[in-house]
Design a protein around this motif. Sequence first.
Motif, mmCIF file in Angstrom:
data_model
loop_
_atom_site.group_PDB
_atom_site.id
_atom_site.type_symbol
_atom_site.label_atom_id
_atom_site.label_comp_id
_atom_site.label_asym_id
_atom_site.label_seq_id
_atom_site.Cartn_x
_atom_site.Cartn_y
_atom_site.Cartn_z
ATOM 1 N N GLU A 120 9.303 -2.267 -3.649
ATOM 2 C CA GLU A 120 7.892 -2.033 -3.931
ATOM 3 C C GLU A 120 7.664 -1.904 -5.437
ATOM 4 O OE1 GLU A 120 6.306 1.269 -1.703
ATOM 5 O OE2 GLU A 120 4.824 1.690 -3.255
ATOM 6 N N GLU A 165 -2.089 0.357 -0.661
ATOM 7 C CA GLU A 165 -1.989 0.823 0.724
ATOM 8 C C GLU A 165 -3.204 1.682 1.073
ATOM 9 O OE1 GLU A 165 1.352 3.210 1.926
ATOM 10 O OE2 GLU A 165 0.778 2.868 4.004
ATOM 11 N N LYS A 223 6.257 -6.522 5.498
ATOM 12 C CA LYS A 223 5.458 -5.516 4.793
ATOM 13 C C LYS A 223 4.610 -4.674 5.748
ATOM 14 C CE LYS A 223 6.914 -6.270 0.706
ATOM 15 N NZ LYS A 223 7.509 -5.228 -0.137
ATOM 16 N N ASP A 257 6.146 -7.640 -3.811
ATOM 17 C CA ASP A 257 5.956 -6.399 -4.586
ATOM 18 C C ASP A 257 5.056 -5.381 -3.878
ATOM 19 O OD1 ASP A 257 7.511 -7.559 -6.501
ATOM 20 O OD2 ASP A 257 6.197 -7.030 -8.166
ATOM 21 N N SER A 316 1.308 0.120 -5.580
ATOM 22 C CA SER A 316 1.396 1.109 -4.491
ATOM 23 C C SER A 316 0.024 1.564 -4.005
ATOM 24 C CB SER A 316 2.186 2.335 -4.949
ATOM 25 O OG SER A 316 3.459 1.932 -5.336
ATOM 26 N N PRO A 339 3.633 -2.557 -1.252
ATOM 27 C CA PRO A 339 4.298 -1.488 -0.491
ATOM 28 C C PRO A 339 4.370 -1.884 0.974
ATOM 29 C CG PRO A 339 2.018 -0.893 -0.972
ATOM 30 C CD PRO A 339 2.277 -2.196 -1.676
#
Length: 338
Positions: free
Chosen positions: A86, A94, A158, A124, A91, A126
């Motif tokens: 990640e 999400e 993912k 990349d 991040s 999350p």
Amino acid sequence: MIKALLVYFSGTGITRHYATLIQKEMEKRGYSCDMLNLEELTDLSVLWQKKPVALTYTIRAEVKRPLSKYPWPYQDTKTAIENCTENPLLSYLEQAWKKYDLIGFGSPVYSFRPAPVMIRFLLDLPVFKKTVRVFSFATHDGAQGDFEKFMKNILTMKGFNFVGHVDQAFVYSASVVIRKHFDHRQAGRLLVKKSRQARNKIDIFLDYITSLYSGIPNWYRGASIFNLLFGIPYRLIYSYGIDFLLNHFLFGFGIHKNKCIQCMTCVKQCPQGLIELDEEGYPIRLYHCMYCLRCLNWCPTDALYFSQITDEKARFPGPEVLIESAMQDELAYRLKQK
Ligand SMILES: Cc1cc2nc3c(=O)[nH]c(=O)nc-3n(C[C@H](O)[C@H](O)[C@H](O)COP(=O)(O)O)c2cc1C
Ligand code: SF4
Ligand code: SF4
């Protein structure tokens, strides 16, 4: 109401055009639909330079005729997938994407796969804990190869619930740079015709998507058998043809200094951030890239070329210009009729 988001990358504008067609069809059905061009979300060059994913043609070119004396840490797609972690820069997505019921990820097909920038971005991301329904969409010239499979695998990895794929072949934007002439009006008419076909196909796809939310899912066959079969000769031509073309004639980065007005358009437009200025202020590219063709197409004075066969050749002006040309044609025809 279904809240949808379309995330896309587009080299020369065709996938962006396709995304707007999907958005229109969604809105006609009462969905809300946000759009997100990857390049607006994140600094792609930072994303790229950290851990570049390169398709086979780029790796081969760099091995055969390196553009730079500096080693560039290429990762082929297999290694990139195996080592994916990640990226903290992404991040927050999400949380930010929690409000969506449906997300579509779209890209042009490059060498039978999603564009490297899209692959890097997806790797990349999350891992999403809330299972969101997602689909992939693609534009191509007739041979999408493993695109759907690739998207399905990575998106499932993912944490997403992959529900389907929709795609369209439009105009051959990639081959324009080796043609002497490119008729804007004719291409515009083809683009309008293909857009109509695309909308019909999207409509069938959205029937299926809507049915997923009503509890009785329709049957959806995904990429048609005809397309898959039709893809075989294309695939052969592309696997030998494109590879041969790219590796023998196209790769490189040349500039006519007498034509260059040092406007920096190519530097700003390169989604990989690979074009820099030399000591005299002229653009140079230190490494091989994904060859999205944007620098060539968007240079206002036609100062750039990849090799002799792209030098002094036609350029792809983007879908808006083509549609405008087709409309002028139509208007002129109507005026004549009066
Ligand atoms: C480097 C490169 C590789 C490509 N590889 C393929 C391919 O394998 N199969 C295919 O059907 N089209 C291929 N194309 C054509 C593009 O997928 C097609 O022109 C697409 O619509 C371009 O979308 P864009 O304007 O959003 O970048 C390739 C184009 C480029 C520039
Ligand atoms: S876009 Fe063309 S004119 Fe502008 S800096 Fe690049 S090569 Fe020179
Ligand atoms: S150098 Fe040109 S062709 Fe290569 S990625 Fe950048 S804009 Fe695209």
